[in-house]
Write an enzyme that holds these catalytic residues in place. Structure first.
Site, PDB file in Angstrom:
ATOM      1  N   ARG A 106     -33.064  24.341   9.983  1.00 63.89           N
ATOM      2  CA  ARG A 106     -31.645  24.008   9.803  1.00 63.89           C
ATOM      3  C   ARG A 106     -31.569  22.535   9.463  1.00 63.89           C
ATOM      4  NH1 ARG A 106     -26.490  25.833  13.335  1.00 63.89           N
ATOM      5  NH2 ARG A 106     -26.913  27.629  12.006  1.00 63.89           N
ATOM      6  N   HIS A 133     -26.047  29.216   3.655  1.00 66.74           N
ATOM      7  CA  HIS A 133     -26.372  29.797   4.970  1.00 66.74           C
ATOM      8  C   HIS A 133     -26.739  31.267   4.713  1.00 66.74           C
ATOM      9  CE1 HIS A 133     -26.733  30.258   9.150  1.00 66.74           C
ATOM     10  NE2 HIS A 133     -25.488  30.070   9.556  1.00 66.74           N
ATOM     11  N   GLN A 136     -26.840  34.041   7.480  1.00 67.87           N
ATOM     12  CA  GLN A 136     -25.496  34.450   7.890  1.00 67.87           C
ATOM     13  C   GLN A 136     -24.971  35.547   6.958  1.00 67.87           C
ATOM     14  OE1 GLN A 136     -23.490  33.111  10.602  1.00 67.87           O
ATOM     15  NE2 GLN A 136     -22.444  35.004  10.079  1.00 67.87           N
ATOM     16  N   ASP A 228     -14.272  30.291   8.085  1.00 68.51           N
ATOM     17  CA  ASP A 228     -15.224  29.386   8.738  1.00 68.51           C
ATOM     18  C   ASP A 228     -14.455  28.094   9.035  1.00 68.51           C
ATOM     19  OD1 ASP A 228     -17.505  28.007   9.592  1.00 68.51           O
ATOM     20  OD2 ASP A 228     -18.297  27.670   7.574  1.00 68.51           O
ATOM     21  N   CYS A 267     -18.069  33.442  10.977  1.00 72.48           N
ATOM     22  CA  CYS A 267     -19.479  33.191  11.314  1.00 72.48           C
ATOM     23  C   CYS A 267     -19.647  32.568  12.694  1.00 72.48           C
ATOM     24  CB  CYS A 267     -20.112  32.305  10.245  1.00 72.48           C
ATOM     25  SG  CYS A 267     -19.257  30.734  10.039  1.00 72.48           S
ATOM     26  N   ARG A 295     -26.763  39.010  13.621  1.00 71.15           N
ATOM     27  CA  ARG A 295     -27.698  37.950  13.210  1.00 71.15           C
ATOM     28  C   ARG A 295     -29.110  38.341  13.646  1.00 71.15           C
ATOM     29  NH1 ARG A 295     -25.869  32.826  12.312  1.00 71.15           N
ATOM     30  NH2 ARG A 295     -28.000  32.583  11.560  1.00 71.15           N
TER      31      ARG A 295
HETATM   32  N1   CP Z   1     -23.038  31.076  12.700  1.00 69.85           N
HETATM   33  C1   CP Z   1     -23.997  30.204  13.086  1.00 69.85           C
HETATM   34  O1   CP Z   1     -24.902  29.870  12.324  1.00 69.85           O
HETATM   35  O2   CP Z   1     -23.895  29.784  14.361  1.00 69.85           O
HETATM   36  P1   CP Z   1     -24.754  28.612  15.050  1.00 69.85           P
HETATM   37  O3   CP Z   1     -24.368  27.342  14.355  1.00 69.85           O
HETATM   38  O4   CP Z   1     -24.353  28.642  16.490  1.00 69.85           O
HETATM   39  O5   CP Z   1     -26.203  28.913  14.856  1.00 69.85           O
HETATM   40  N1  NVA Z   2     -19.939  25.619   7.714  1.00 65.96           N
HETATM   41  C1  NVA Z   2     -20.393  25.460   9.085  1.00 65.96           C
HETATM   42  C2  NVA Z   2     -21.099  26.694   9.533  1.00 65.96           C
HETATM   43  C3  NVA Z   2     -21.575  26.709  10.956  1.00 65.96           C
HETATM   44  C4  NVA Z   2     -22.339  27.942  11.310  1.00 65.96           C
HETATM   45  C5  NVA Z   2     -21.306  24.233   9.176  1.00 65.96           C
HETATM   46  O1  NVA Z   2     -22.095  24.012   8.258  1.00 65.96           O
HETATM   47  O2  NVA Z   2     -21.188  23.492  10.151  1.00 65.96           O
END
Ligand code: CP
Ligand code: NVA
Length: 309
Positions: A106, A133, A136, A228, A267, A295
């Site tokens: 990430r 993502h 997701q 989101d 999400c 997930r």
């Molecule tokens: N939806 C999602 O990716 O959640 P987290 O940021 O908690 O991993």
């Molecule tokens: N768009 C959000 C998604 C979190 C799962 C971010 O990038 O923070």
């Protein structure tokens, strides 16, 4: 055709057929797990989780996925790795490839996950970047299929920021023949590169893309509303500006009822009272909790298919 050894950095790294293969295996593994059948195809394999940002779902679901597949996951926090600061991204990739069988990371910039994928000799999975993502999106479509049936011809209407989640979801919808609509204020629509990719995929699958500047303009025929947060991780200094820009881009029961018996997806994490009303997430059309649960199943399928054995 095999996905073994392949990276999953962008939704479009997999062909439409390969993407469908992951979804089919996810549904199958979910059924098997719920029936108490334990497959351990990744016994002895180790997943490295290298995160630059916080996470609830992604980290937990990847760790449990690996455990259920018979392998192990090792999480490394942003502070200890210092990817791109303490150590160059390509050096991190070269070293970690010698310990791990597969890496999920990430990151902030999409170039970081691309740099990891280019330099690692094991598969690299994007566990969220500023660009996409994709994990997701797999769980999103698995959930849509469970709640609404055949993905072909569904209409997913995304309300809010044309961000990483929206981009992966749009491209995933195009791949499976679902239509995608987005209601976003000016300046926050999908990037042109995504619109172009959508068109190229949709030429094969027949998916349609609608873009509007108000949720009411794209609500008709919606089978799933999706949203989101307005301010993503890393954009905190823009929060005040974003709160003003997205005012009214909220999923309410009133909006949901304008669709076609529409379900609601998010999400998570959610900012209640901003992009979604809390009541909607607890209502009978909310598929959000199944979506979070999925997930796990989606990533189990992904790991089972890409990890070298
Ligand atoms: N939806 C999602 O990716 O959640 P987290 O940021 O908690 O991993
Ligand atoms: N768009 C959000 C998604 C979190 C799962 C971010 O990038 O923070």
């Amino acid at each position: 055709m095999s996905l073994r050894g392949r990276n999953f950095v962008n939704v479009n790294d997999f062909s439409n057929k390969e993407f469908a293969e992951v979804l089919a295996l996810a549904a199958d593994l979910k059924r098997r797990t719920q029936a108490g059948i334990t497959d351990q195809p990744l016994a002895g394999k180790v997943l490295g989780l290298i995160f630059q940002k916080p996470s609830l779902r992604t980290r937990a679901s990847f760790e449990v996925a690996m455990h259920q597949l018979g392998g192990k996951a090792i999480y490394m926090s942003p502070a200890e790795v210092g990817m791109g600061t303490r150590e160059a991204v390509d050096d991190v990739a070269l070293v970690l490839s010698r310990y791990f069988d597969v890496i999920a990371s990430r990151v902030f910039g999409h170039d970081v996950i691309e740099g990891l994928a280019e330099n690692a000799s094991v598969p690299v999975i994007n566990a969220l970047s500023e660009g996409e993502h994709p994990c997701q999106a797999l769980a999103d479509l698995l959930t849509l299929q469970e709640w609404r049936g055949d993905l072909k011809g569904q209409k997913v209407t995304y309300v809010g920021d044309g961000n990483n989640v929206a981009i992966s979801l749009a491209l995933a919808c195009a791949k499976v023949g679902s239509h995608f609509a987005i209601a976003a204020p000016a300046g926050y629509q999908l990037p042109e590169s995504c619109v172009k990719s959508f068109a190229a995929i949709a030429a094969e699958t027949g998916s349609r893309l609608e873009q509007g500047d108000h949720p009411d303009k794209v609500a008709a025929g919606t089978t799933a509303f999706y949203t989101d947060v307005w301010t993503s991780m890393g954009q905190e200094e823009e929060q005040a500006k974003r709160l003003a820009a997205f005012k009214g881009f909220t999923i309410t029961e009133e909006l949901r009822a304008k669709g076609d018996d529409a379900i609601v997806l998010h999400c998570l994490p959610a900012h209640y009272g901003e992009e979604i009303e809390r009541d909607v997430t607890r209502g009978r059309f909310s598929a959000i909790w199944d979506q979070a649960g999925n997930r796990l199943h989606a990533q189990k399928a992904l790991l089972a298919l890409v990890t070298p054995t």
